[in-house]
Structure formats: structure tokens, C-alpha cells
Scaffold this motif. Structure first.
Motif, short mmCIF file in Angstrom:
data_model
loop_
_atom_site.label_atom_id
_atom_site.label_comp_id
_atom_site.label_asym_id
_atom_site.label_seq_id
_atom_site.Cartn_x
_atom_site.Cartn_y
_atom_site.Cartn_z
N ASN A 1 0.82 -1.22 0.00
CA ASN A 1 0.00 0.00 0.00
C ASN A 1 0.85 1.27 0.00
O ASN A 1 0.59 2.21 0.73
N GLY A 2 1.92 1.29 -0.78
CA GLY A 2 2.77 2.48 -0.91
C GLY A 2 3.76 2.68 0.22
O GLY A 2 4.42 3.71 0.30
N PHE A 3 3.91 1.69 1.08
CA PHE A 3 4.83 1.81 2.22
C PHE A 3 6.27 2.00 1.76
O PHE A 3 7.00 2.84 2.29
N THR A 4 6.68 1.24 0.76
CA THR A 4 8.06 1.32 0.27
C THR A 4 8.38 2.71 -0.25
O THR A 4 9.44 3.27 0.04
N GLU A 5 7.45 3.30 -1.03
CA GLU A 5 7.68 4.64 -1.57
C GLU A 5 7.79 5.68 -0.45
O GLU A 5 8.63 6.57 -0.50
N ARG A 6 6.94 5.56 0.57
CA ARG A 6 7.00 6.52 1.68
C ARG A 6 8.33 6.41 2.43
O ARG A 6 8.92 7.42 2.83
N VAL B 1 13.84 8.51 3.60
CA VAL B 1 15.28 8.27 3.61
C VAL B 1 15.99 9.37 2.83
O VAL B 1 17.03 9.88 3.26
N GLU B 2 15.43 9.78 1.70
CA GLU B 2 16.06 10.84 0.91
C GLU B 2 16.08 12.15 1.68
O GLU B 2 17.06 12.88 1.66
#
Length: 129
Positions: A24-29, A34-35
Motif C-alpha cells: 500500500n505504498g509503504f516502500t515509496e513513503r 530516507v532521501e
């Protein structure tokens, strides 16, 4: 391990790699955060680098203002003279002791310790880095 065990392990990981887990978009968040953290951590690094360069520049200026070359040259000459004097005393007193060592053997050992061992240590350290 046997071939049967290896095949079982490969089969297990093959099945596991084919599974899809919805995040559910966790990786993108997480990657966005991190950036942002990486960009915030650059400021102290830049400040530390700037401070290092400032201290280096001040040290170089003070080195030349207070005639650092002359002090360094005098220190090295003193060190050289004390080493030579120590070796002369050692070479003249070794034959009078009850050690069955020749001065040349002692000088070879000292040369080995002062030249060969640091060379090998530096070579091994550079190979590991």
C-alpha cells in the motif's frame, strides 16, 4: 549438504520469490523519508569538512609564521644525532658484554625491525583497504 538439500532450498526460495506482498505504498513513503534524512545529514558533514579545512589552513599559517621548517629540521637533526650516538655506544659496548652477538647481527635485527616490518604492515594494510 547433499544435492537433495540444495534442491529443497532452491525450491523453497523459488516459491518465496514469486510471492507478491502488497504494501500500500509503504516502500515509496520509506524511500522518500530516507532521501529527506540524507539531505538533512549533509549539513553537519559540510560543517565538519569546513571546520577541518579552516583548522588545516590556520595550522599551515602558524607553521610558516613561527618558522616551522627550521624547528622541524632541528628536531630531525637532533633525532638523527641521538640515534647515531646510541648506535655508536651500543656497537662499542656490545663486545665487552657476555652476549655472543656481533654488532652486525644486532644492526641487521634493528634494520629488520625498522624497515622490513613497517613495510610489510603497510603492504598488508593497503591490501585490506
Amino acid at each position: 549438504m547433499t544435492d537433495k538439500d540444495n534442491l529443497l532450498i532452491e525450491e523453497f526460495f523459488k516459491q518465496a520469490s514469486q510471492q507478491q506482498i502488497e504494501d500500500n505504498g509503504f516502500t515509496e513513503r520509506v524511500m522518500e523519508r530516507v532521501e529527506r534524512v540524507d539531505q538533512r545529514s549533509l549539513a553537519p558533514h559540510r560543517l565538519s569538512l569546513l571546520w577541518t579545512w579552516f583548522c588545516t589552513a590556520i595550522g599551515l599559517v602558524l607553521f610558516f609564521v613561527f618558522n616551522g621548517w627550521e624547528m622541524l629540521k632541528a628536531s630531525l637533526q637532533m633525532l638523527y644525532a641521538s640515534v647515531i650516538t646510541s648506535l655508536e655506544v651500543f656497537i662499542t659496548t656490545v663486545p665487552t658484554t657476555e652476549l655472543h652477538l656481533t654488532p652486525w647481527m644486532i644492526l641487521l635485527v634493528v634494520g629488520f625491525v625498522l624497515v622490513y616490518l613497517p613495510y610489510q604492515t603497510a603492504r598488508k594494510l593497503s591490501a585490506t583497504l
